[in-house]
Each structure stands twice: as C-alpha cells, then as structure tokens.
Enzyme design. Structure first.
Site, PDB file in Angstrom:
ATOM      1  N   ASP A   1     -33.645  -7.014 -19.041  1.00  0.00           N
ATOM      2  CA  ASP A   1     -34.354  -6.154 -20.089  1.00  0.00           C
ATOM      3  C   ASP A   1     -33.121  -6.639 -21.362  1.00  0.00           C
ATOM      4  OD1 ASP A   1     -35.986  -4.934 -22.055  1.00  0.00           O
ATOM      5  OD2 ASP A   1     -35.078  -2.856 -21.570  1.00  0.00           O
ATOM      6  N   SER A   2     -33.746  -6.791 -22.359  1.00  0.00           N
ATOM      7  CA  SER A   2     -32.942  -6.816 -23.411  1.00  0.00           C
ATOM      8  C   SER A   2     -31.815  -5.539 -23.740  1.00  0.00           C
ATOM      9  CB  SER A   2     -33.429  -6.599 -25.202  1.00  0.00           C
ATOM     10  OG  SER A   2     -34.436  -5.409 -25.513  1.00  0.00           O
TER      11      SER A   2
ATOM     12  N   CYS B   1     -38.663  -7.360 -20.175  1.00  0.00           N
ATOM     13  CA  CYS B   1     -38.776  -7.224 -21.655  1.00  0.00           C
ATOM     14  C   CYS B   1     -39.423  -8.443 -22.184  1.00  0.00           C
ATOM     15  CB  CYS B   1     -36.779  -7.461 -22.340  1.00  0.00           C
ATOM     16  SG  CYS B   1     -36.852  -8.094 -24.232  1.00  0.00           S
TER      17      CYS B   1
ATOM     18  N   GLU C   1     -35.322   5.577 -30.167  1.00  0.00           N
ATOM     19  CA  GLU C   1     -33.890   5.278 -29.968  1.00  0.00           C
ATOM     20  C   GLU C   1     -33.342   6.904 -30.658  1.00  0.00           C
ATOM     21  OE1 GLU C   1     -31.683   3.047 -28.684  1.00  0.00           O
ATOM     22  OE2 GLU C   1     -33.188   2.291 -27.749  1.00  0.00           O
TER      23      GLU C   1
ATOM     24  N   CYS D   1     -44.050  -3.624 -26.195  1.00  0.00           N
ATOM     25  CA  CYS D   1     -42.853  -2.706 -25.840  1.00  0.00           C
ATOM     26  C   CYS D   1     -42.373  -1.869 -24.844  1.00  0.00           C
ATOM     27  CB  CYS D   1     -41.928  -2.671 -27.163  1.00  0.00           C
ATOM     28  SG  CYS D   1     -40.938  -2.563 -27.912  1.00  0.00           S
TER      29      CYS D   1
ATOM     30  N   HIS E   1     -40.528   0.466 -25.300  1.00  0.00           N
ATOM     31  CA  HIS E   1     -39.833   1.512 -25.544  1.00  0.00           C
ATOM     32  C   HIS E   1     -41.489   2.869 -25.993  1.00  0.00           C
ATOM     33  CE1 HIS E   1     -36.200   0.658 -26.348  1.00  0.00           C
ATOM     34  NE2 HIS E   1     -35.537   0.889 -27.155  1.00  0.00           N
TER      35      HIS E   1
END
Lengths: 279, 279
Positions: free
Chosen positions: B11-12, B74, B154, B186, B188
């Site tokens: 993943d990134s 990702c 984040e 995504c 996240h």
C-alpha cells in the site's frame, strides 16, 4: 561586483514558490533555480531521518548547478535538515526559512509570547523555539501542529466553514494562552491568512516566513556584493523550475503559490536525486 | 496441497493494513509480507506515471521474496498501476482492490446507480467505472474525489463537526443523483464509515473494498489449492512488516488500521526500492 548566477531554492512541493514570488518582487533581476519534490510531498508527517535524507539529495542536485545562494524554502526541511544541507559545501551560503521568521517574530512581540504553527515534524523539531530563545531567552513560545491546513489549501478551501472550524480547533488554544504574535511556519499557511487572522483576532500579528526569508536573501547578496547585474527585471523569464512529479493539478497549484503562471517545468526523476548522494 | 508461503501486500502507507486485518480474520493461518510506502505516502495526488513507477518498484521488491499471491491494497495504485505490476511476472497471481469492490457494488445496486469515492488519481483513472461497466454496462457510475478524507483520518477526526461538514460537501451531490450504493474506494475511508453512512442516509449501502479483496484472495488460494497448512491460527505472529519511513506516529497509525498492534516493523530505504527496478 555583480553575479548573474541563479539563487537555488527547494521545497517539498510548490509552497516554496511563495519565497520565489517574494524574491522576484523585491529583487526582480534575480534568476532562480527551483526544485519542488512533488513526488514525495508532503514532508510534514515523515521522520527527521527521512526528511534529512530527502533534503540532502536535493541540495546535492542543486549545489553543483552553479548557484550563488541556496534557500531551503520548506519549513519542515529547514527545521529538521538544514544542518545536514549546510555541511555539504561549506563555501555555499545556505539559509532556511526558520531563522528569518523567528527574527521577525522577536521584533514584533510585546507580550513575549509567540505562537508557532506548522507541520508535525516542524513543531516536534522545535527549531523556531530554539531560534527565538537564542535571540531572547525571556520569550515564551507555544508550538501547535496543524496537519489539516496544508490539505485545505491544496483543496482550495481558503474561505469556507470547514477552514474556519479547523482554524478554531487549532488556534483557540493559542489565543487563550495570550500570544500576541503567530508565526505561519509552513509555506501553505499564508493562503489561509484571512481565516487565520479572523480566528485569532486583529490584536495578534501574523508573521509570514516567506517574506522575511526573501529579505534575508537580499541582505546576504548585498553583503557579499553578488546581486544580479543589468537593468532588466525579467529574472523570472530566465529562471528554471524542476519538479519530481507533474500531477494533473500541477499548473493550477503552482499558480496559486506564485500568484502567476510559472515558465515551463522540467521533471527530474527520483532516481536522479537518489544518485546525487551516491556519487 | 497446502502452501506455507506468505501473501504479499503493499500500500502507499498503512491503510492497506485494513486488507491484512480482513485476511487474518477470515484466514487466520495465512502469513503476510506487508510493505507500506510511508516515505512517499499519499499517492492520491500524484501523476499516473509516478504512481506506476512506485508500484513497480515495490512489486519488484516483494515478488522475489517467495510469496504465493500479491495484493495491491492501495486503491490509487490498483487504479493506475495494476497492469504494470501484473506484467512483471506472469506466473504470479496479482489482484488489486478495485475489481473485488466493483463486483460487490454490482451485486448490491438495485437502482443501477453506483457512487465511487476515492483520491483524485483513483477517480481520474476511472478503473472502478470500467470494472463495473465490464460486468453490467447498464449501470451508471458517479465518481467523486475526496482529498480531505484521508488527512481527516490521519488526524483522528472520525466523529467531528469538521468530518461531517467535509462529508456533506463531498457526498450530498451523490445523494442528489440518486445512487443506492457507494464504494469506499480508499483504504482510509472505512474509518469514516459512521459519518459517511449518517451523511448519505441508511438507504445507501456502503461497500468496503478491503473486505471483498480479502474474500477474493481466499477464493484464489482455494482455487489454486494453496491455503496455509496446519491448525495454528497465528499467521500474524509469523508475518513480516516493512515500511519506507517510520514516523513518530507510525505505531499509533498502524494500530488504527489493523485494530491491534502489529509485530516489529523493518525499515526499507527508498534506495533499496529504486534499485529493485534497475537490477
């Protein structure tokens, strides 16, 4: 004696163009060699070791390109990696954005309470706090990381309810402490100037490090007697711009920070930067 | 026949740990070799060419490490760089998160109107739209980039007025269009599940690609008859985790996506990744 060599400037991305913009404003004859590390932007959440490595790679790319001064126009790289860059070539003057911003804030505070906002890495490094204490140890400083400010700017949300809510979340604690001066310790933050000023109130002065860094550069070039020659004022047309990635939003974003279009940009691969350190 | 080799996942950053978490949940005996490119996170605003290069570097690092399946966890790299990764070694099964998420959304939509949210690069690439059209060309898709969602996660702002305002800004236009299914494109975004569901209303189904990717991996391992052997269920304890940067927030962030602490992490320098392509 005049010196037609360019000023080297680098940043984690395009925010450092605010420093270039101020340089063109006060010294329009100067040429700039700019590198934005857009393939690895943003630096603000990374470790000091990694940020230092990135800064060294870029400096080793720029220094051999016949520049007369190197400006680390990224607050995060200035806070964490400046010494590492300065060690590369002792004869090259290297400045960051932290000391100029710190000096300006010391001149402006009456209450001797200065707030500093920036990325997590900038605030954790405490470079502004040390620079201010070196000038006047009686000044108290209060750092606050604001990781959402840069993404808000990138998204163009300067004047919005979202920006206001985020600003209140970050800045009200600094207002409550009684600061009278706030250092905008990230090149993205001047684009939120109005929302920040509205949030903290008119009695708190905002310090834009980009402006003071351009003035510091002017002082150094004057002292060394190496200002650009001639009467023409087209430094920008003779400048060169490099980036490690050209995203679809690149031009729009560059124009945002520069206030106008920048000339053609050349892409430099990360392989080339990494190779600069290995040589 | 069983196969004790690990599953490679990259993943990134750390968001791909949501896929690892689902794999450990449904196949607790499987070992994972995970790489998070934390030194260059996030990928979502970068150019397709750069994202493809990064993905290829990481794949060339993982493939020789005796893995039995490679998962591009990702969404951005899956949308832009999957074919480039699949070309490296034709005998290695490689899957991304886009096709599993697309399949799941097609099964759920009644109105044949699916919304897709992700990074700018993911939405611009249109990979979800193509994958859905390949299954059922009569379905209409509506992509919306949501660049502030990942920074909000984040920053830990899951349940906040800021998150709600941002969600409304991005999602109300999709609700107005009449979608009945929304792909969280995504890794996240599942951490904003509640705010997103509250914003779009209970009648719109949310599709978490991480979950469906883990199921797809299970199907492939079953089909190839290469599930991990034994009766123990401590795949996670025998797994290995790599990252290209270890920021001060690393552990907290990893725990956020994994739901528990991950074993020790080894740092891999970007030089090493870049060298994987040059060899």
């Amino acid at each position: 004696m005049s010196d037609s060599r360019p000023i080297g400037i680098f940043d984690s991305g395009l925010g450092g163009l605010t420093v270039a913009k101020e340089i063109f404003r006060i010294m329009p004859r100067e040429k700039i060699l700019y590198l934005g590390d857009t393939a690895r932007f943003p630096y603000g959440g990374r470790s000091p070791e990694t940020i230092g490595t990135f800064a060294e790679q870029i400096a080793r790319f720029l220094i051999p390109r016949d520049i007369k001064l190197l400006i680390v126009a990224c607050n995060t790289a200035s806070s964490v990696g400046l010494e590492r860059v300065q060690k590369i070539n002792h004869s090259m003057p290297v400045i960051g954005v932290v000391l100029p911003g710190a000096k300006a804030s010391v001149m402006r505070t009456a209450e001797k309470k200065i707030g500093i906002i920036g990325t997590k890495a900038t605030i954790n490094a405490g470079a502004y706090t040390r620079a201010i204490a070196d000038i006047d140890a009686s000044i108290k400083t209060y750092g606050k990381p604001c990781p959402l400010f840069a993404p808000l700017v990138e998204e163009g949300l300067f004047d919005s309810d979202i920006a206001r809510l985020v600003a209140q979340r970050y800045l009200y604690p600094l207002v409550d402490i009684g600061i009278d001066c706030l250092v905008l310790g990230c090149t993205h933050y001047p684009l939120l100037y109005e929302v920040i000023q509205e949030t903290v109130g008119a009695s708190i002065q905002l310090i834009d490090s980009a402006l003071w860094t351009a003035k510091e550069a002017q002082d150094i070039l004057l002292a060394l007697d190496v200002l650009a020659p001639g009467s023409e004022s087209e430094g920008i047309a003779n400048s060169a711009f490099y980036a490690t990635d050209l995203s679809p939003d690149f031009e729009k974003s560059a124009e945002l920070f520069m206030g106008k279009k920048i000339p053609e940009v050349e892409m430099i691969s990360l392989d080339e930067l990494v190779a600069c350190v290995k040589e």
